[in-house]
Design a protein around this motif. Sequence first.
Motif, PDB file in Angstrom:
ATOM      1  N   PRO A  20       0.875  -1.017   0.046  1.00 40.17           N
ATOM      2  CA  PRO A  20      -0.059  -0.276  -0.118  1.00 40.17           C
ATOM      3  C   PRO A  20       0.840   1.494   0.376  1.00 40.17           C
ATOM      4  CG  PRO A  20       0.291  -1.138   2.475  1.00 40.17           C
ATOM      5  CD  PRO A  20       0.707  -2.201   1.382  1.00 40.17           C
ATOM      6  N   HIS A  21       2.391   1.276   0.635  1.00 38.24           N
ATOM      7  CA  HIS A  21       2.479   2.570   0.375  1.00 38.24           C
ATOM      8  C   HIS A  21       4.500   2.442  -0.010  1.00 38.24           C
ATOM      9  CE1 HIS A  21      -0.147   4.646   2.736  1.00 38.24           C
ATOM     10  NE2 HIS A  21      -0.230   3.634   3.362  1.00 38.24           N
ATOM     11  N   ASP A  22       5.605   3.166  -0.391  1.00 38.12           N
ATOM     12  CA  ASP A  22       6.507   2.503  -0.690  1.00 38.12           C
ATOM     13  C   ASP A  22       7.506   2.341   1.239  1.00 38.12           C
ATOM     14  OD1 ASP A  22       9.764   3.566  -0.456  1.00 38.12           O
ATOM     15  OD2 ASP A  22       9.061   4.217  -2.769  1.00 38.12           O
ATOM     16  N   PRO A  23       8.445   1.463   1.481  1.00 42.17           N
ATOM     17  CA  PRO A  23       8.311   0.349   1.830  1.00 42.17           C
ATOM     18  C   PRO A  23       9.281   2.044   2.810  1.00 42.17           C
ATOM     19  CG  PRO A  23       9.341  -0.434   0.207  1.00 42.17           C
ATOM     20  CD  PRO A  23       8.322   0.639  -0.516  1.00 42.17           C
ATOM     21  N   GLY A  24       9.930   3.135   2.204  1.00 35.50           N
ATOM     22  CA  GLY A  24      11.084   3.942   2.634  1.00 35.50           C
ATOM     23  C   GLY A  24       9.928   5.037   3.482  1.00 35.50           C
ATOM     24  N   GLU A  25       8.595   5.390   3.108  1.00 40.88           N
ATOM     25  CA  GLU A  25       8.008   6.449   3.177  1.00 40.88           C
ATOM     26  C   GLU A  25       7.752   6.306   4.468  1.00 40.88           C
ATOM     27  OE1 GLU A  25       3.786   8.179   1.597  1.00 40.88           O
ATOM     28  OE2 GLU A  25       4.619   6.648   0.673  1.00 40.88           O
ATOM     29  N   GLN A  26       8.354   8.026   5.114  1.00 42.14           N
ATOM     30  CA  GLN A  26       7.837   7.768   6.321  1.00 42.14           C
ATOM     31  C   GLN A  26       6.751   8.451   6.891  1.00 42.14           C
ATOM     32  OE1 GLN A  26      11.690   9.491   8.226  1.00 42.14           O
ATOM     33  NE2 GLN A  26      13.002   7.643   7.152  1.00 42.14           N
ATOM     34  N   ASP A  27       6.358   8.740   7.581  1.00 44.40           N
ATOM     35  CA  ASP A  27       4.857   9.548   7.551  1.00 44.40           C
ATOM     36  C   ASP A  27       4.753   9.646   9.473  1.00 44.40           C
ATOM     37  OD1 ASP A  27       2.357  10.635   8.708  1.00 44.40           O
ATOM     38  OD2 ASP A  27       1.141   9.912   7.787  1.00 44.40           O
ATOM     39  N   LEU A  28       5.242  10.249   9.691  1.00 42.45           N
ATOM     40  CA  LEU A  28       5.707  11.168  11.680  1.00 42.45           C
ATOM     41  C   LEU A  28       4.865  11.411  12.689  1.00 42.45           C
ATOM     42  CD1 LEU A  28       9.616  13.346  10.290  1.00 42.45           C
ATOM     43  CD2 LEU A  28       9.166  10.626  11.249  1.00 42.45           C
ATOM     44  N   LEU A  29       3.562  11.389  11.981  1.00 45.94           N
ATOM     45  CA  LEU A  29       2.576  11.762  12.740  1.00 45.94           C
ATOM     46  C   LEU A  29       1.547   9.965  13.088  1.00 45.94           C
ATOM     47  CD1 LEU A  29       1.051  14.875  10.636  1.00 45.94           C
ATOM     48  CD2 LEU A  29       2.341  14.669  12.612  1.00 45.94           C
ATOM     49  N   SER A  30       1.986   9.409  12.132  1.00 45.92           N
ATOM     50  CA  SER A  30       1.403   8.328  12.042  1.00 45.92           C
ATOM     51  C   SER A  30       2.226   7.061  12.417  1.00 45.92           C
ATOM     52  CB  SER A  30       1.138   7.267  11.225  1.00 45.92           C
ATOM     53  OG  SER A  30      -0.409   8.724  10.243  1.00 45.92           O
TER      54      SER A  30
END
Length: 270
Positions: A20-30
Amino acid sequence: GGAVILLCALAAIFAPLLAPHDPGEQDLLSILLPPAWVDGGNPAFPLGTDSLGRCELSRLLYGARTAMTVAILASLGAMLIGSILAHVAGYFGGALDWIIGRIVDVWMSFPPVILSLVLMVGLGIGVDKVILAIVLVDWTRFCRVLRSEVLVVKQRDYVAAARLIGFSHWQTITREVLPATLPLLITLLSLEMGIAVVVEAILSFVGLGVGPDQTAWGQMIADARQHIYESAGGVFFPILAIFITVTGFNLLGDGLRRVLDVRLINASSR
């Protein structure tokens, strides 16, 4: 076993479509979200997130790519080296057998995991380096076991008959000896794939496996262990993936042995 490995292989091949996402994509709010079915989970992250807000499911799928690549290529490389030396040593015997046997004895005197770590320190990190390290360590498994089988096979009457009718050594090995040792070779190959998955996970766990831009199950465990009390899923899911994959390879190896080994077939038919 074959069904489990097929599912793992399909997950690895179609990881870009399934993730569902790029494995390296960061979401610091989650960060450190639990799985979606737990209170506080987010359906956008089915298995939750790690300490940097990266999707655990996406990283598991891309980690399967690393694991399957290493398992297949490293096992084939170790099989190629080990089986060639085993057939040469077992078939010709004499000084060749003694020299190859002593090399195997010396090489196997080193603990496999420690030797892999030492090689990785010298070779550097990267999937190709992990594959090379496993090949250099595990070829002895094939050589030791297959040599014993070749010693038995070369004493059979049809091998002697092949030599009497004018077969060369190469023809005798490839047409008579190799087909007889092939069931054992295939079984060892499938078991070695499971071992390669574990070794790759260990090397990635200690930071000597894949590079920082790649994803591996051992790396996921190392990253999640600091937050195991806040989010146990970060450790549990990659361990479960390793367990299922290695179990699948072991079941596949056992099943292939039962199907391909003539001695087991004859014993079961009595």
